[in-house]
Design an enzyme around this catalytic site. Structure first.
Site, PDB file in Angstrom:
ATOM      1  N   ALA A 276       0.836  -1.200   0.000  1.00 37.57           N
ATOM      2  CA  ALA A 276       0.000   0.000   0.000  1.00 37.57           C
ATOM      3  C   ALA A 276       0.869   1.249   0.000  1.00 37.57           C
ATOM      4  O   ALA A 276       1.881   1.311   0.697  1.00 37.57           O
ATOM      5  CB  ALA A 276      -0.914   0.011   1.226  1.00 37.57           C
ATOM      6  N   LYS A 277       0.448   2.249  -0.767  1.00 40.66           N
ATOM      7  CA  LYS A 277       1.109   3.558  -0.729  1.00 40.66           C
ATOM      8  C   LYS A 277       0.445   4.384   0.367  1.00 40.66           C
ATOM      9  O   LYS A 277      -0.334   5.305   0.101  1.00 40.66           O
ATOM     10  CB  LYS A 277       1.028   4.242  -2.096  1.00 40.66           C
ATOM     11  CG  LYS A 277       2.023   3.685  -3.109  1.00 40.66           C
ATOM     12  CD  LYS A 277       1.980   4.435  -4.428  1.00 40.66           C
ATOM     13  CE  LYS A 277       2.576   5.824  -4.360  1.00 40.66           C
ATOM     14  NZ  LYS A 277       4.052   5.813  -4.256  1.00 40.66           N
ATOM     15  N   ILE A 278       0.726   4.010   1.598  1.00 39.79           N
ATOM     16  CA  ILE A 278       0.200   4.709   2.762  1.00 39.79           C
ATOM     17  C   ILE A 278       1.171   5.829   3.139  1.00 39.79           C
ATOM     18  O   ILE A 278       2.387   5.609   3.207  1.00 39.79           O
ATOM     19  CB  ILE A 278       0.007   3.734   3.936  1.00 39.79           C
ATOM     20  CG1 ILE A 278      -1.088   2.714   3.597  1.00 39.79           C
ATOM     21  CG2 ILE A 278      -0.341   4.475   5.222  1.00 39.79           C
ATOM     22  CD1 ILE A 278      -1.259   1.610   4.620  1.00 39.79           C
TER      23      ILE A 278
END
Length: 305
Positions: free
Chosen positions: A158-160
């Site tokens: 995830a690109k959190i």
């Protein structure tokens, strides 16, 4: 500094650049739970503009939100169209697109309750992330003392927003030492990825890249694997160590911002001839032909405005 544009898309409508603000009690500002994407729009050879792999980027944005227990209050098609319209309304022929979703103002504390999920799309002109000279001649890289998080701690797929604290620390560390970019190892000591890029090594005609373990599955990474295979090269996803990296004939980074950037030196050790290698250049040239609309086979990767 980001070059100011005219309009930013926020929660379904356009606002002026100076009015795109959030409250100081925005939950994501305090706790880092937001998701984002980085996308490029290119001016093609025929004069039109096209966004590179828009669908894949939007899909990853929604997957990141799912992983982060966030529900984006717009459909994938709405976000994709908003990306196009934000480029159009700002009069850009090419540039960078940043969709962002975050948890807004409401309750504080680690559990955000029913706080709203807000969205924005920002665009700006952005040249070569690691420099035009870096694209041509290669960059100097240092393996950081910071390590990529365990796959069950930071959710690497995830690109959190908060995940990138690790990257910022690594990048600041090596830039302060005089290098251009950081490479990080995984928790078992194998090469993972750059601060914001995937990494490829080339040795004896074989191209190797880190498997989808500790890394974010890069969309440019995927494109490069397809392009390299079309050019007749063998590409394998396999873990490799830092000493194997040192002994590679060529090394390059891939990413939306970095595009395809050669590495000429790692940890003060020269890679190959100390310049962009021939195979890297061949893949790099083919990639830029694709994004400029000159490869009909990859037409499906381009969303024209």
């Amino acid at each position: 500094m980001v070059e100011k544009t005219d309009k930013i898309w926020m929660d379904g409508k356009f606002v002026s650049f100076g009015d795109a603000n959030v409250h100081i009690l925005t939950h994501s500002m305090h706790y880092g739970v937001g998701v984002f994407e980085g996308i490029r729009c290119y001016k093609c050879s025929d004069g039109r503009s096209a966004i590179f792999r828009l669908k894949e980027h939007v899909d990853r944005l929604f997957n990141s939100a799912k992983i982060a227990f966030m529900e984006i209050p717009h459909s994938r098609d709405e976000i994709a169209e908003a990306c196009k319209e934000t480029v159009r309304i700002n009069g850009l022929k090419e540039g960078y697109i940043r969709p962002l979703a975050w948890i807004g103002q409401g309750v504080m504390g680690l559990y955000p309750g029913d706080n709203p999920v807000n969205t924005a799309i920002i665009v700006w002109p952005w040249g070569a992330y690691l420099g035009e000279e870096g694209l041509r001649k290669g960059i100097r890289v240092k393996i950081s003392s910071f390590v990529r998080g365990n796959v069950n701690s930071m959710m690497s797929k995830a690109k959190i927003c908060g995940n990138y604290v690790n990257s910022v620390l690594a990048k600041r560390e090596v830039v302060k030492m005089g290098y251009d970019e950081a490479l990080l190892l995984d928790t078992e000591g194998y090469v993972s990825e750059g601060s914001g890029e995937n990494v490829f090594i080339i040795r004896d005609g074989l191209i190797k890249t880190t498997p989808l373990t500790s890394i974010l599955g890069g969309i440019t990474r995927d494109a490069v694997m397809s392009i390299a295979a079309e050019l007749g090269y063998s590409v394998v996803e396999q873990r490799f160590t830092r000493d194997e990296l040192y002994c590679a004939e060529e090394v390059f980074l891939t990413g939306t911002a970095a595009e395809i950037t050669p590495i000429r030196e790692v940890d003060d050790r020269q890679i190959g001839a100390g310049e962009r290698g021939p195979l890297t250049k061949e893949i790099q040239d083919a990639f830029f032909e694709v994004v400029k609309g000159n490869k009909p086979r990859y037409e499906g990767w381009l969303s024209y405005l």
